[in-house]
Design a protein around this motif. Structure first.
Motif, PDB file in Angstrom:
ATOM      1  N   LEU A  73      44.695 -53.825  39.450  1.00 33.69           N
ATOM      2  CA  LEU A  73      44.995 -54.903  40.398  1.00 33.69           C
ATOM      3  C   LEU A  73      45.140 -56.252  39.688  1.00 33.69           C
ATOM      4  N   PHE A  81      47.497 -49.121  46.280  1.00 37.28           N
ATOM      5  CA  PHE A  81      46.029 -49.140  46.241  1.00 37.28           C
ATOM      6  C   PHE A  81      45.424 -47.779  46.574  1.00 37.28           C
ATOM      7  N   PRO A 145      44.110 -56.035  47.548  1.00 40.90           N
ATOM      8  CA  PRO A 145      45.458 -55.452  47.612  1.00 40.90           C
ATOM      9  C   PRO A 145      46.052 -55.505  49.024  1.00 40.90           C
TER      10      PRO A 145
END
Length: 332
Positions: A73, A81, A145
């Protein structure tokens, strides 16, 4: 008892789901940590409470998932994700298979616990020397995310949105472990915990079942670490520290290691005690230790065992007045 258990589960689910509506950001952050640590404790208890294996270095799997997700990330690799969470679980399971193939063939009991502790400390030291992983400072400023389903995108950047995602993800992982523990596989694990020699005599491949339990446990622990990285937005080598490995142990023993829900209850109680003693600077650890000592001595089977004993006494006393006239009538 079953109805009371269902009511308690529904009440707990409602309390966690509606928490952003009535609690402040600090309480919500702690509740998110409780959800993550509860899944982590459930993964550990699959080994200890159901299989009879102890791992003192379970935080290593947690750190693997946390660092993999945090690094992906932070560097914006563009991996969805949900795939990162699954990838963390696969990586944790792969590491568990490799270590389990070596350790479980040669040792169990306290020796296995010490070996896992040593491996976790080795991992922590390696992370501390890794420039890519931020050395001792770890990975900071990890962004939260977004979930892209193609036809719709759910942005999890806000704390409230990610908290509700945590509620769903933790429930799914706990449900998966519940199915594992209460299905035929879980019953075999319990038989191995109770008497591995007899289980082997009955035709159970004990090493294979132990390895599979170790693999599932490592995979779920890594996924709990993957959930942790965007929530805390920082991951440090302390996530692999032996102190972190003790948290699922304390939670399981406090709640009841032979109950599926024991680690969840233990995690909640442990977090509440930590929160209430947060202002006792220098004395918090002493107070927490004394409280845990009293609870463990008063309830060797954990809080769940204490509640079950109280329920049996209550139901027995409520039936006694009805049973007496019946017995008198039978005698006459």
């Amino acid at each position: 008892m079953k109805a009371a258990k269902i009511l308690a589960l529904v009440a707990a689910a409602l309390a966690f789901a509606t928490l952003p509506l009535w609690a402040d950001q600090g309480i919500m952050f702690l509740a998110g940590l409780v959800l993550i640590e509860a899944v982590f404790a459930l993964s550990w208890n699959l080994l200890f409470g159901f299989t009879g294996l102890a791992s003192f270095g379970h935080a290593a799997f947690f750190a693997i998932g946390a660092y993999l997700t945090g690094y992906a990330l932070r560097t914006a690799l563009g991996v969805p994700f949900l795939l990162l969470i699954m990838g963390s679980g696969i990586l944790g399971a792969a590491v568990a298979v490799l270590t389990g193939l070596v350790l479980l063939r040669r040792t169990t009991g306290i020796h296995l616990a010490i070996f896992t502790l040593a491996l976790a400390e080795v991992l922590r030291i390696i992370i501390g020397y890794s420039t890519v992983l931020g050395r001792e400072d770890g990975l900071a400023s990890i962004p939260r995310p977004a979930l892209d389903f193609g036809f719709a995108t759910i942005n999890l950047a806000s704390g409230t949105a990610y908290y509700w995602f945590l509620c769903v993800a933790a429930s799914l992982l706990a449900g998966l472990l519940w199915l594992v523990c209460h299905g035929p596989f879980g019953r075999v694990l319990v038989s191995i915990r109770q008497d591995p020699e007899r289980a082997a005599f009955m035709g159970v491949n004990v090493p294979a079942y132990r390895l599979l339990a170790f693999t599932i446990s490592g995979g779920v622990a890594a996924m709990s670490g993957a959930l942790y990285a965007p929530w805390a937005q920082i991951v440090t080598p302390e996530s692999a520290h032996w102190i972190h490995s003790t948290q699922p142990m304390l939670a399981s023993l406090l709640g009841g290691a032979h109950s599926f829900y024991g680690p969840i209850i233990g995690t909640v109680l442990f977090s509440v005690i930590n929160y209430l003693t947060r202002d006792l600077v220098g004395l918090a650890e002493l107070v927490i230790g004394l409280i845990l000592l009293v609870i463990v001595l008063a309830a060797p089977n954990g809080v769940v065992g204490l509640l079950q004993a109280a329920w049996r006494r209550a139901t027995r006393s409520s039936r006694t007045p009805e049973a007496m006239p019946q017995s008198v009538g039978d005698a006459t």
